[in-house]
Write a protein that holds these residues in place. Structure first.
Motif, PDB file in Angstrom:
ATOM      1  N   VAL A 289      17.070   3.945 -10.378  1.00 48.16           N
ATOM      2  CA  VAL A 289      16.634   5.269 -10.838  1.00 48.16           C
ATOM      3  C   VAL A 289      16.180   6.112  -9.651  1.00 48.16           C
ATOM      4  O   VAL A 289      16.523   7.299  -9.538  1.00 48.16           O
ATOM      5  N   ALA A 290      15.410   5.466  -8.738  1.00 47.56           N
ATOM      6  CA  ALA A 290      14.913   6.211  -7.578  1.00 47.56           C
ATOM      7  C   ALA A 290      16.071   6.715  -6.734  1.00 47.56           C
ATOM      8  O   ALA A 290      16.056   7.845  -6.240  1.00 47.56           O
ATOM      9  N   ARG A 291      17.112   5.868  -6.598  1.00 45.47           N
ATOM     10  CA  ARG A 291      18.283   6.297  -5.826  1.00 45.47           C
ATOM     11  C   ARG A 291      18.974   7.483  -6.494  1.00 45.47           C
ATOM     12  O   ARG A 291      19.359   8.445  -5.844  1.00 45.47           O
ATOM     13  N   ALA A 292      19.091   7.392  -7.834  1.00 45.13           N
ATOM     14  CA  ALA A 292      19.783   8.455  -8.566  1.00 45.13           C
ATOM     15  C   ALA A 292      18.995   9.766  -8.511  1.00 45.13           C
ATOM     16  O   ALA A 292      19.586  10.850  -8.486  1.00 45.13           O
ATOM     17  N   LEU A 293      17.669   9.661  -8.483  1.00 49.07           N
ATOM     18  CA  LEU A 293      16.844  10.862  -8.477  1.00 49.07           C
ATOM     19  C   LEU A 293      16.740  11.492  -7.099  1.00 49.07           C
ATOM     20  O   LEU A 293      16.435  12.675  -6.972  1.00 49.07           O
ATOM     21  N   GLY A 294      16.947  10.688  -6.067  1.00 49.05           N
ATOM     22  CA  GLY A 294      16.905  11.236  -4.705  1.00 49.05           C
ATOM     23  C   GLY A 294      15.516  11.711  -4.339  1.00 49.05           C
ATOM     24  O   GLY A 294      14.557  10.949  -4.384  1.00 49.05           O
ATOM     25  N   ASP A 295      15.405  13.024  -4.036  1.00 42.95           N
ATOM     26  CA  ASP A 295      14.121  13.573  -3.595  1.00 42.95           C
ATOM     27  C   ASP A 295      13.073  13.556  -4.701  1.00 42.95           C
ATOM     28  O   ASP A 295      11.877  13.655  -4.431  1.00 42.95           O
ATOM     29  N   ARG A 296      13.547  13.416  -5.929  1.00 42.96           N
ATOM     30  CA  ARG A 296      12.588  13.454  -7.051  1.00 42.96           C
ATOM     31  C   ARG A 296      12.042  12.059  -7.383  1.00 42.96           C
ATOM     32  O   ARG A 296      11.352  11.876  -8.391  1.00 42.96           O
ATOM     33  N   ALA A 297      12.329  11.099  -6.543  1.00 41.33           N
ATOM     34  CA  ALA A 297      11.888   9.729  -6.814  1.00 41.33           C
ATOM     35  C   ALA A 297      10.378   9.594  -7.012  1.00 41.33           C
ATOM     36  O   ALA A 297       9.931   8.835  -7.884  1.00 41.33           O
ATOM     37  N   PRO A 298       9.543  10.315  -6.243  1.00 41.12           N
ATOM     38  CA  PRO A 298       8.089  10.180  -6.460  1.00 41.12           C
ATOM     39  C   PRO A 298       7.659  10.554  -7.882  1.00 41.12           C
ATOM     40  O   PRO A 298       6.673  10.008  -8.403  1.00 41.12           O
ATOM     41  N   GLU A 299       8.417  11.461  -8.521  1.00 39.66           N
ATOM     42  CA  GLU A 299       8.082  11.821  -9.906  1.00 39.66           C
ATOM     43  C   GLU A 299       8.260  10.593 -10.818  1.00 39.66           C
ATOM     44  O   GLU A 299       7.504  10.395 -11.769  1.00 39.66           O
ATOM     45  N   TYR A 300       9.269   9.804 -10.519  1.00 41.60           N
ATOM     46  CA  TYR A 300       9.520   8.604 -11.331  1.00 41.60           C
ATOM     47  C   TYR A 300       8.342   7.634 -11.224  1.00 41.60           C
ATOM     48  O   TYR A 300       7.942   7.008 -12.199  1.00 41.60           O
ATOM     49  N   ARG A 301       7.777   7.556 -10.037  1.00 48.11           N
ATOM     50  CA  ARG A 301       6.620   6.677  -9.843  1.00 48.11           C
ATOM     51  C   ARG A 301       5.467   7.146 -10.734  1.00 48.11           C
ATOM     52  O   ARG A 301       4.771   6.336 -11.349  1.00 48.11           O
ATOM     53  N   GLY A 302       5.301   8.454 -10.825  1.00 46.78           N
ATOM     54  CA  GLY A 302       4.249   8.984 -11.691  1.00 46.78           C
ATOM     55  C   GLY A 302       4.519   8.647 -13.144  1.00 46.78           C
ATOM     56  O   GLY A 302       3.594   8.291 -13.905  1.00 46.78           O
ATOM     57  N   THR A 303       5.788   8.750 -13.549  1.00 48.88           N
ATOM     58  CA  THR A 303       6.154   8.419 -14.932  1.00 48.88           C
ATOM     59  C   THR A 303       5.839   6.962 -15.234  1.00 48.88           C
ATOM     60  O   THR A 303       5.355   6.624 -16.326  1.00 48.88           O
ATOM     61  N   LEU A 304       6.111   6.135 -14.264  1.00 48.53           N
ATOM     62  CA  LEU A 304       5.857   4.695 -14.441  1.00 48.53           C
ATOM     63  C   LEU A 304       4.373   4.449 -14.696  1.00 48.53           C
ATOM     64  O   LEU A 304       3.989   3.664 -15.586  1.00 48.53           O
ATOM     65  N   LEU A 305       3.557   5.117 -13.936  1.00 46.98           N
ATOM     66  CA  LEU A 305       2.106   4.963 -14.117  1.00 46.98           C
ATOM     67  C   LEU A 305       1.692   5.473 -15.497  1.00 46.98           C
ATOM     68  O   LEU A 305       0.832   4.891 -16.165  1.00 46.98           O
ATOM     69  N   GLU A 306       2.321   6.551 -15.918  1.00 45.19           N
ATOM     70  CA  GLU A 306       1.999   7.124 -17.234  1.00 45.19           C
ATOM     71  C   GLU A 306       2.335   6.131 -18.351  1.00 45.19           C
ATOM     72  O   GLU A 306       1.553   5.906 -19.274  1.00 45.19           O
ATOM     73  N   TYR A 307       3.504   5.488 -18.238  1.00 47.53           N
ATOM     74  CA  TYR A 307       3.896   4.508 -19.250  1.00 47.53           C
ATOM     75  C   TYR A 307       2.974   3.297 -19.234  1.00 47.53           C
ATOM     76  O   TYR A 307       2.685   2.699 -20.276  1.00 47.53           O
ATOM     77  N   ALA A 308       2.527   2.951 -18.034  1.00 46.72           N
ATOM     78  CA  ALA A 308       1.611   1.821 -17.938  1.00 46.72           C
ATOM     79  C   ALA A 308       0.346   2.123 -18.728  1.00 46.72           C
ATOM     80  O   ALA A 308      -0.192   1.245 -19.431  1.00 46.72           O
ATOM     81  N   ARG A 309      -0.120   3.372 -18.646  1.00 46.91           N
ATOM     82  CA  ARG A 309      -1.316   3.756 -19.420  1.00 46.91           C
ATOM     83  C   ARG A 309      -1.027   3.678 -20.913  1.00 46.91           C
ATOM     84  O   ARG A 309      -1.828   3.186 -21.696  1.00 46.91           O
ATOM     85  N   ASP A 310       0.160   4.132 -21.326  1.00 49.41           N
ATOM     86  CA  ASP A 310       0.535   4.062 -22.746  1.00 49.41           C
ATOM     87  C   ASP A 310       0.604   2.618 -23.216  1.00 49.41           C
ATOM     88  O   ASP A 310       0.190   2.313 -24.349  1.00 49.41           O
ATOM     89  N   LEU A 311       1.140   1.758 -22.365  1.00 48.89           N
ATOM     90  CA  LEU A 311       1.287   0.349 -22.742  1.00 48.89           C
ATOM     91  C   LEU A 311      -0.065  -0.287 -23.008  1.00 48.89           C
ATOM     92  O   LEU A 311      -0.228  -1.117 -23.907  1.00 48.89           O
ATOM     93  N   LEU A 312      -1.032   0.072 -22.178  1.00 48.77           N
ATOM     94  CA  LEU A 312      -2.362  -0.505 -22.361  1.00 48.77           C
ATOM     95  C   LEU A 312      -2.946  -0.091 -23.704  1.00 48.77           C
ATOM     96  O   LEU A 312      -3.689  -0.825 -24.337  1.00 48.77           O
ATOM     97  N   ARG A 313      -2.573   1.125 -24.164  1.00 50.86           N
ATOM     98  CA  ARG A 313      -3.086   1.597 -25.446  1.00 50.86           C
ATOM     99  C   ARG A 313      -2.333   0.981 -26.610  1.00 50.86           C
ATOM    100  O   ARG A 313      -2.909   0.613 -27.613  1.00 50.86           O
ATOM    101  N   SER A 314      -1.000   0.849 -26.486  1.00 58.68           N
ATOM    102  CA  SER A 314      -0.188   0.375 -27.615  1.00 58.68           C
ATOM    103  C   SER A 314       0.967  -0.464 -27.113  1.00 58.68           C
ATOM    104  O   SER A 314       2.039   0.064 -26.827  1.00 58.68           O
ATOM    105  N   PRO A 315       0.772  -1.789 -26.991  1.00 55.63           N
ATOM    106  CA  PRO A 315       1.846  -2.646 -26.466  1.00 55.63           C
ATOM    107  C   PRO A 315       3.032  -2.707 -27.417  1.00 55.63           C
ATOM    108  O   PRO A 315       2.889  -2.556 -28.626  1.00 55.63           O
ATOM    109  N   VAL A 316       4.205  -2.924 -26.826  1.00 54.34           N
ATOM    110  CA  VAL A 316       5.414  -3.109 -27.619  1.00 54.34           C
ATOM    111  C   VAL A 316       6.232  -4.211 -26.962  1.00 54.34           C
ATOM    112  O   VAL A 316       6.099  -4.467 -25.774  1.00 54.34           O
ATOM    113  N   THR A 317       7.043  -4.848 -27.769  1.00 55.46           N
ATOM    114  CA  THR A 317       7.877  -5.916 -27.215  1.00 55.46           C
ATOM    115  C   THR A 317       9.329  -5.494 -27.261  1.00 55.46           C
ATOM    116  O   THR A 317       9.739  -4.702 -28.099  1.00 55.46           O
TER     117      THR A 317
END
Lengths: 196, 324
Positions: B214-242
């Motif tokens: 994903v980071a390769r595909a996004l190119g310069d926008r890769a840091p935004e993906y890192r932020g999204t990942l952190l956001e999902y991590a916060r969501d996961l802590l609130r409501s886990p899914v399998t």
């Protein structure tokens, strides 16, 4: 003349009685002790107990770094004369295509201060005699002897026989043909494992 | 049969530990400076080791006859293993079937705007066809369900480009099949900690691999993906899914994923990228075939090969045994 002869005989008899009566008792006691020392079993004979019992055997022949597949057999070690002489008989039902039996008498010669053994086998008509000693740790009995090689006409070829005691229930007997050189002298081996 | 099984398992159990140790060391000193796909390849080799015959020979082999085959113990071990493997297979199948049923039954077709984002994500990742896409109301984070015909499940609401790219990357990389292979190995070698360790490590590296794609595909926008990942991590802590390949698998290893992302391709030197695969390949080539070369069968030497009179005597005695 007759009187002189009788008197001489009487004097000779009295002289011999005096001479006998003068033997020192300590001397004979010393000689008796010496006799016992050289003839009674001692602590070295305890080593012979390691051979007592019923064993399974695996026999292998060695040619340099190659060994033949093991051949299984059995062996029995028991006293020929309690505490003094041991008989050790091995029996391999099929070795080189026919039954193999060997009979060894093993003991410790107090005077030689060495273990002595004599072996005969069903392989030939020769009797092999070897002498040897325990190593300093008492874990191996290394003996040397000679044999006549009837196949080549050679006499008194030096051999080494080593019994290596791995545990109370397992030991290995190796035969080394010493004229081969300094390495790969082992030509024959029997591994003994105590029957349970 | 039981004897063959015992020899295989005994040899494999030891050999695979050696391979895992080598792979772990390689990953630590070589691969983390190179690319995540190389790390995954190394662990895949470790996984494949389970399926390769332990009789493959090498001069530095450990030997396949490490354990004798005690008939009583081997029989008990065999039936215990068989029962364990059957239980693991049943549990895995039931879990997957239940998950698929629960997640797919309530899902609906993706609306056009979500399908449009997915189409764009697939194109950026180099996929010509968009994978099957379903929307599951109430789902916390997107995930991929199914091994052979994987379905990307997304929550209802506005579609997250990054999340869709991550899940589609799983499909593009055929991660569900890799996951199935690891599961199959774990079922067969359920008793061996290495099977569990390898499966876990591969699961983490699959997430890392998708992040990198994903980071390769996004190119310069890769840091935004890192932020999204952190956001999902916060969501996961609130409501886990399998899910079969949901980010939950990487939840405990999120730090590692973020580390890989933060390093980025620019931090890996050309030398490291060039040398690491070669070095890793050479080491693995040396350590995967671990069986000791079997000695050639014994053949009685000839008289002229005999050394000393006793060997000569034995050779003649042996010849006599064949004499009718």
């Amino acid at each position: 003349m007759k009187t002189t002869l009788v008197l001489g005989l009487v004097l000779a008899g009295i002289g011999s009685l005096i001479a006998r009566g003068s033997q020192d008792p300590a001397d004979i006691a010393k000689e008796m002790e010496k006799m016992k020392k050289w003839t009674e079993p001692g602590k070295n004979h305890e080593t012979l107990k390691k051979f007592l019992g019923s064993w399974t055997t695996e026999t292998k022949f060695f040619f340099g770094d190659k060994a033949s597949p093991p051949t299984e057999g059995t062996a029995e070690g028991e006293w020929l004369m309690e505490g003094r002489w041991l008989r050790f008989e091995s029996n391999t039902p099929k070795l080189m295509g026919k039954p193999f039996r060997s009979f060894c008498v093993l003991g410790y010669d107090n005077f030689k201060k060495s273990f002595v053994a004599t072996t005969v086998s069903s392989w030939d008509t020769a009797m092999i005699r070897i002498e040897g000693d325990l190593d300093q740790h008492g874990k191996s009995l290394i003996a040397y002897g000679t044999l006549d090689e009837y196949m080549t006409g050679e006499h008194d070829k030096a051999i080494k026989v080593a019994w290596r005691f791995e545990s109370a229930d397992r030991f290995i007997m190796e035969v080394h043909d010493l004229p081969i050189g300094e390495t790969h002298t082992k030509v024959f081996e029997i591994a003994y494992t105590r029957k349970k | 049969m039981i004897s063959s099984w015992w020899n295989w398992m005994a040899a494999m159990s030891v050999q695979v530990v050696v391979v895992v140790i080598v792979v772990a060391i390689l990953e630590r000193i070589l691969v983390r400076r190179a690319q995540p796909r190389l790390a995954a390849a190394l662990w895949l080799v470790a996984l494949a080791k389970f399926a390769l015959p332990p009789t493959w020979e090498s001069p530095v082999g450990l030997g396949v006859d490490l354990a004798p085959s005690p008939s009583g113990v081997a029989a008990v071990a065999f039936w215990t293993w068989l029962a364990g493997a059957a239980a693991c297979a049943t549990l895995a199948f039931r879990r997957h079937a239940r998950l698929r049923r629960e997640l797919l039954t309530d899902s609906i077709d993706a609306p056009p705007e979500v399908a449009g984002v997915a189409r764009d994500a697939a194109r950026r990742l180099g996929l010509r066809c968009v994978p099957s896409l379903r929307v599951l109301p109430g789902l916390a984070v997107p995930c991929v369900v199914g091994f052979f015909r994987p379905v990307v499940l997304v929550p209802d609401g506005p579609a997250s480009e990054h999340a869709l790219m991550h899940e589609i990357a799983h499909v593009r990389r055929r991660d569900p099949l890799a996951s199935l292979a690891a599961l199959a190995v774990q079922v067969v070698y359920w008793f061996h900690p290495a099977a569990w360790l390898i499966r876990s490590r591969l699961a983490t590296l699959r997430e890392v691999g998708c992040d990198a794609a994903v980071a390769r595909a996004l190119g310069d926008r890769a840091p935004e993906y890192r932020g999204t990942l952190l956001e999902y991590a916060r969501d996961l802590l609130r409501s886990p899914v399998t899910g079969a390949t949901s980010p939950l698998l990487g939840r405990g290893r999120l730090v590692e994923r973020l580390e890989w992302l933060s390093r980025g391709p620019q931090s890996r030197s050309a030398v490291a990228r060039f040398l690491a695969p070669i070095a890793a390949g050479l080491v693995l080539a040396a350590c995967v075939p671990l069986a000791r070369s079997a000695p050639p069968p014994f053949a009685w030497p000839t008289l002229d090969q005999a050394q000393g009179c006793l060997q000569r005597r034995f050779i003649v005695l042996e010849a006599l045994s064949h004499d009718p």
